[in-house]
Design an enzyme around this catalytic site. Structure first.
Site, short mmCIF file in Angstrom:
data_model
loop_
_atom_site.label_atom_id
_atom_site.label_comp_id
_atom_site.label_asym_id
_atom_site.label_seq_id
_atom_site.Cartn_x
_atom_site.Cartn_y
_atom_site.Cartn_z
N GLY A 36 0.83 -1.21 0.00
CA GLY A 36 0.00 0.00 0.00
C GLY A 36 0.86 1.25 0.00
O GLY A 36 0.62 2.20 -0.76
N HIS A 37 1.92 1.24 0.84
CA HIS A 37 2.82 2.40 0.86
C HIS A 37 3.56 2.53 -0.47
O HIS A 37 3.79 3.64 -0.96
CB HIS A 37 3.86 2.27 1.99
CG HIS A 37 3.26 2.24 3.36
ND1 HIS A 37 3.17 1.11 4.12
CD2 HIS A 37 2.73 3.24 4.11
CE1 HIS A 37 2.61 1.39 5.29
NE2 HIS A 37 2.33 2.67 5.30
N LYS A 151 -7.53 4.29 2.49
CA LYS A 151 -7.97 3.41 3.60
C LYS A 151 -8.30 4.24 4.84
O LYS A 151 -9.28 3.99 5.52
CB LYS A 151 -6.91 2.37 3.93
CG LYS A 151 -7.38 1.40 5.02
CD LYS A 151 -6.39 0.33 5.29
CE LYS A 151 -5.21 0.84 6.06
NZ LYS A 151 -5.51 1.24 7.46
#
Ligand code: PAF
Length: 282
Positions: A36-37, A151
């Protein structure tokens, strides 16, 4: 990739980049980087010649009894990952760099309204910690662009509000949530799940997605959809902080005329607190 800890080293490098007319995108993180990062860094790269990633586990956004002490700190692995993905600079500030007068004497940036509900209600003081540290990182790095993940839906809205309200010349970009193949949103806190809990965890995104689908199909009985979703999560073994359908632009209660809705939830499963959301255009 250069790695710096102090304001002085950071400023020297930023000055060289500015001399070359290069723009800077900042990806603020607390480390323990996952795919995700990586997607945030890749998106940042599309918007600026230089990408700075900060890794700082910010004490002021954790409440008493939360996981500040246990939060995974994996700087060596994070450094390797950031080199692979092509970040230009890893900023790992010391506490003194971020809070020169200490946490207790720090100037606090606080966004009213938007932070009162949802994660703000169940984690009092959390968003003051987030906006305070993000404002400090913005002041240190002075980026043209900053990237945050969807998110943390409420977080990215709060940061957008702060940036606009303080007239900060920074464009906030929100990156889509990256998911495991079974739908679970990637998060550092997924590491707290036992094997059995990990098998149940994707149910969160399934329930949110099915509410999103019902909204897209024209269902407008928001209270009934929320109640069914809460029952479905509780019967799967989650403890709920909240599950709500809201207007995506400002988290206000929806009405029948709005076109973008967000279904957002925070739950506990064992030791892990998981958050997720689905945005739908109706
Ligand atoms: O989303 C996070 O990881 C943190 O809240 C942030 C934005 C890096 C601030 O500490």
């Amino acid at each position: 990739m250069q790695i710096v800890r102090s304001k002085e080293e950071l400023r020297d490098i930023l000055a060289q980049w500015r001399d070359q007319d290069e723009h800077v995108a900042l990806v603020p993180t607390m480390g323990n980087l996952h795919q995700g990062h990586v997607s945030l860094v890749e998106l940042a790269r599309e918007h600026a010649e230089r990408v700075v990633v900060s890794v700082y586990v910010n004490p002021t956004q954790f409440g008493p009894g939360e996981d500040f002490a246990d939060y995974p700190r994996t700087l060596e692995r994070d450094t390797r990952r950031l080199k692979q993905v092509g970040a230009d600079l890893l900023f790992v500030p010391t506490d003194d760099t971020v809070y020169p007068f200490g946490h207790d004497c720090a100037t606090v940036v606080s966004v009213p309204g938007l932070t009162e509900n949802f994660c703000g209600a169940v984690r009092p003081g959390h968003f003051d910690g987030v906006t305070t540290v993000v404002a400090r990182l913005f002041a240190l790095v002075q980026p043209e662009v900053a990237v945050f993940g969807q998110k943390d839906f409420q977080q990215q809205l709060v940061i957008r509000y702060m940036t606009e309200d303080l007239s900060l010349p920074i464009r906030i970009i929100t990156a889509s949530t990256v998911r495991e193949p079974d739908g679970l949103a990637m998060s550092s806190r997924n590491a707290y799940l036992s094997e059995d809990e990990r098998a149940v965890a994707p149910r969160l995104s399934e329930v949110l997605t099915s509410i999103g689908q019902a909204l897209q199909d024209g269902k407008q009985d928001f209270a009934a959809l929320e109640a069914d979703g809460r029952d479905a999560l509780e019967s799967s073994g989650f403890r709920l902080d909240y599950l709500e359908i809201r207007r995506a632009e400002n988290l206000a209660p929806p009405d029948r005329d709005c076109d973008e809705l967000v279904v957002l939830a925070a739950v506990h499963l064992g030791k892990a607190r998981l958050i997720d959301n689905v945005v739908v255009t109706v």
